[in-house]
Design an enzyme around this catalytic site. Structure first.
Site, PDB file in Angstrom:
ATOM      1  N   ASP A 141     165.905  44.356  44.214  1.00  0.00           N
ATOM      2  CA  ASP A 141     165.294  45.241  43.197  1.00  0.00           C
ATOM      3  C   ASP A 141     166.096  45.335  41.896  1.00  0.00           C
ATOM      4  O   ASP A 141     167.365  44.904  42.111  1.00  0.00           O
ATOM      5  CB  ASP A 141     165.685  46.657  44.038  1.00  0.00           C
ATOM      6  CG  ASP A 141     164.210  46.759  44.869  1.00  0.00           C
ATOM      7  OD1 ASP A 141     163.195  46.054  44.671  1.00  0.00           O
ATOM      8  OD2 ASP A 141     164.255  48.184  45.531  1.00  0.00           O
ATOM      9  N   LYS A 179     160.606  46.884  40.034  1.00  0.00           N
ATOM     10  CA  LYS A 179     159.632  47.587  39.152  1.00  0.00           C
ATOM     11  C   LYS A 179     160.737  48.064  38.208  1.00  0.00           C
ATOM     12  O   LYS A 179     161.552  48.888  38.292  1.00  0.00           O
ATOM     13  CB  LYS A 179     158.834  48.522  39.592  1.00  0.00           C
ATOM     14  CG  LYS A 179     157.837  47.930  40.589  1.00  0.00           C
ATOM     15  CD  LYS A 179     157.506  48.740  41.572  1.00  0.00           C
ATOM     16  CE  LYS A 179     158.083  48.630  42.814  1.00  0.00           C
ATOM     17  NZ  LYS A 179     157.864  49.497  43.774  1.00  0.00           N
ATOM     18  N   MET A 222     166.130  62.143  39.939  1.00  0.00           N
ATOM     19  CA  MET A 222     165.247  62.072  38.797  1.00  0.00           C
ATOM     20  C   MET A 222     166.081  61.649  37.805  1.00  0.00           C
ATOM     21  O   MET A 222     166.985  62.158  37.409  1.00  0.00           O
ATOM     22  CB  MET A 222     164.317  63.142  39.041  1.00  0.00           C
ATOM     23  CG  MET A 222     163.475  63.328  40.350  1.00  0.00           C
ATOM     24  SD  MET A 222     162.534  64.942  40.300  1.00  0.00           S
ATOM     25  CE  MET A 222     161.184  64.646  39.194  1.00  0.00           C
TER      26      MET A 222
END
Ligand code: SAH
Length: 530
Positions: free
Chosen positions: A35, A57, A172
């Protein structure tokens, strides 16, 4: 035969925070799917032959969908491969590892989970915030919503969390923070609750800011923190001022040019990384074998025939070269049974010890000022002439048969000095060291753009070779960086090349070089912690 899939946690960023099990799985992997958040340095643990697939991603790469990743795991697993699915942090903490495990179950592919150190705990720790603390926090929650959303996702019960737990870790980005803070305050969390945001936690690029909950979003924006970012909210945030230990380290975030051979670089790079520095490897030496197996076989035969009273090793490379041959040829360290062994420098002695050999003499630990003065202007090798003479007064050097397997074109002082003392010296040229044909363009770009803070040199040839591979314009950029040399001979060469040497350890070893660098920067900025 079916293969096997390991869902492996890569840890939060610091490559040292991979688990032992994770490293073992990587070392055995046929295929690695990794990743964006898994540190690429970890891929070095995989065999050179392993297939490496970037499955991350990122804004630039919409590389693979989750379904495609599941498909790849199943496909390679069914093809009998040992597959490592390497995921940032822990695979089951917002890593979609559960979905991959379910897909593997459904497809009947055997698998395991190797948990990792999650960023949710490690990044706060590296910012000086323990997620629990006696008297301040006895519970914590890890929360996320949708990364790109301006509004916190409705699936998270923000008002419930606001008062139910002491510490809240929000995984976040900065864009979500205003909404998160608003929801938590609306849910009953005091607006002045301490909050700490951490970008790229546990890596040399880590940055962190602290502010009250109602001001953290603004503070993150003002400091320009980007992703990956997490925020820890709670009274434990007050501990950051006392505990912050990482970002204030003297070498933290410094880019350090490492000019050793590819194989030798890793020890220095590892030490630098542990100090929070960013090693930039630019090998300036390539070792090309000169001695044939035939030459080496002749050497081994004479050793076993007790032909030599001494064998002198002047570098760790020479040790590796000779002992590597002996291993290949089915011999072992016993060929040295009848001769004594001298090592130039402690690193050479350490290399011998790895093969079970203890040096009878370790030279070039300059013992007296007089000796130091005498050898200062010459190669280290010179020192061992004196040390040898002092160390074996009984046998004397005179008449001794001495074997010196070493680099071609080594400094002639040692051999000449020994011969002057009446020794019978056999030199065996093992390898030639020469500048590499080409260098990493990325390392060159960083030098050219003035991105390098420190350049390290462990030998004179690393300087002359660097000058030749870089060319004069790029080499001149190094005049503006801190130059650190391992010893006086190397420093002298650096000055000949127009570099001003600022760091030179008293002891001429790689760990001492790193320690001296730390001291240098600690002196320059005693109070760097924010
Ligand atoms: N499985 C991972 C988390 C994946 S979700 C783990 O256990 O760490 C991705 C989010 O994790 C990022 O958006 C960010 O909020 C957080 N994150 C991951 N690595 C981070 C790091 N080094 N520093 C700060 N936040 C990080």
């Amino acid at each position: 035969m079916s293969g096997f899939v390991s869902l492996v946690g890569a840890g939060p960023g610091d490559p040292g925070l991979l688990t032992v099990a994770g490293r073992d799985r990587l070392a055995e992997a046929d295929v690695v799917l990794y990743d964006r958040l898994a540190n690429p340095a970890l891929l070095d643990h995989a065999p050179a032959t392993a297939e490496l697939i970037f499955a991350g991603k990122s804004p630039e790469h919409k590389a693979y969908s989750q379904e495609e990743i599941n498909g790849l795991l199943i496909q390679h697993g069914k093809a009998g491969k040992r597959v490592v699915r390497l995921k940032g942090g822990d695979p089951f903490v917002f890593g979609r590892g559960g979905e991959e495990a379910l897909a593997l179950v459904a497809a009947g592919v055997p698998f395991e989970v190797v948990p990792g150190v999650t960023s949710a705990i490690a990044a706060p720790a590296y910012a000086g915030v323990p997620v629990t603390h006696r008297g301040l926090a006895s519970s914590f929650a890890v929360v996320t919503g949708h990364e790109d959303d301006e509004k916190p996702e409705s699936s998270v019960d923000w008002s419930g969390i606001a008062t139910a737990v002491d510490t809240i870790v929000v995984l976040m980005g900065g864009a979500a923070l205003p909404g998160v803070a608003r929801s938590l305050i609306a849910g009953g969390r005091p607006a002045n609750t301490p909050a700490v945001s951490v970008e790229w936690g546990t890596t040399a690029q880590q940055r962190s800011v602290g502010a009250p909950l109602d001001g953290i979003a603004q503070a993150v924006k003002a400091a320009g923190l980007g992703t990956p970012l997490l925020t820890v909210i709670g009274q434990v945030g007050t501990l950051r001022d006392h505990i912050a230990w990482f970002e204030g380290r003297p070498l933290f975030g410094k880019r350090v040019l490492v000019t050793r051979t590819r194989r030798q670089a890793s020890a220095l790079s590892g030490l630098l990384r542990r100090e929070g520095a960013i090693p930039v490897e630019l090998p300036t030496l390539e070792l090309v074998p000169v001695a044939t197996d035939h030459d080496l076989a002749a050497m081994a035969k004479r050793l076993r025939a007790k032909d030599y009273s001494w064998c002198l090793f002047t570098s760790a490379n020479a040790v590796d070269f000779v002992l590597g041959y002996l291993e290949r040829a089915g011999h072992d360290a016993r060929v040295f049974a009848s001769c004594r062994i001298g090592a130039l420098g402690s690193a050479t002695a350490d290399a011998l010890r790895r093969y079970g050999l203890r040096a009878d003499l370790i030279a070039a630990e300059f013992t007296s000022q007089g000796l130091l003065d005498a050898v200062r202007a010459t190669e280290h090798h010179h020192g061992s002439v004196y040390a040898l003479e002092g160390a074996i007064p009984d046998d004397g050097v005179s008449g001794a048969r001495i074997l010196i397997p070493r680099a071609e074109g080594g400094n002639p002082t040692l051999v000449k000095g020994l011969r002057d003392y009446g020794a019978d010296v056999d030199e065996l040229a093992l390898y030639e060291s020469r500048p590499p044909a080409e260098i990493d363009p990325e390392a060159r770009r960083q030098i050219r753009d003035g991105k390098i803070d420190i350049a390290t040199f462990a030998s004179s040839s690393s300087i002359s070779n660097l000058a030749s591979v870089l060319g004069s314009d790029d080499f001149a950029r190094l005049r503006d960086v801190v130059i650190a040399c391992i010893g006086p001979v190397t420093s002298e060469t650096a000055r000949e090349y127009g570099l001003e040497v600022q760091v030179e350890p008293a002891e001429h070893t790689i760990p001492a070089l790193v320690a001296a660098l730390k001291e240098h920067f600690a002196r320059k900025s005693p109070e760097t912690a924010t």
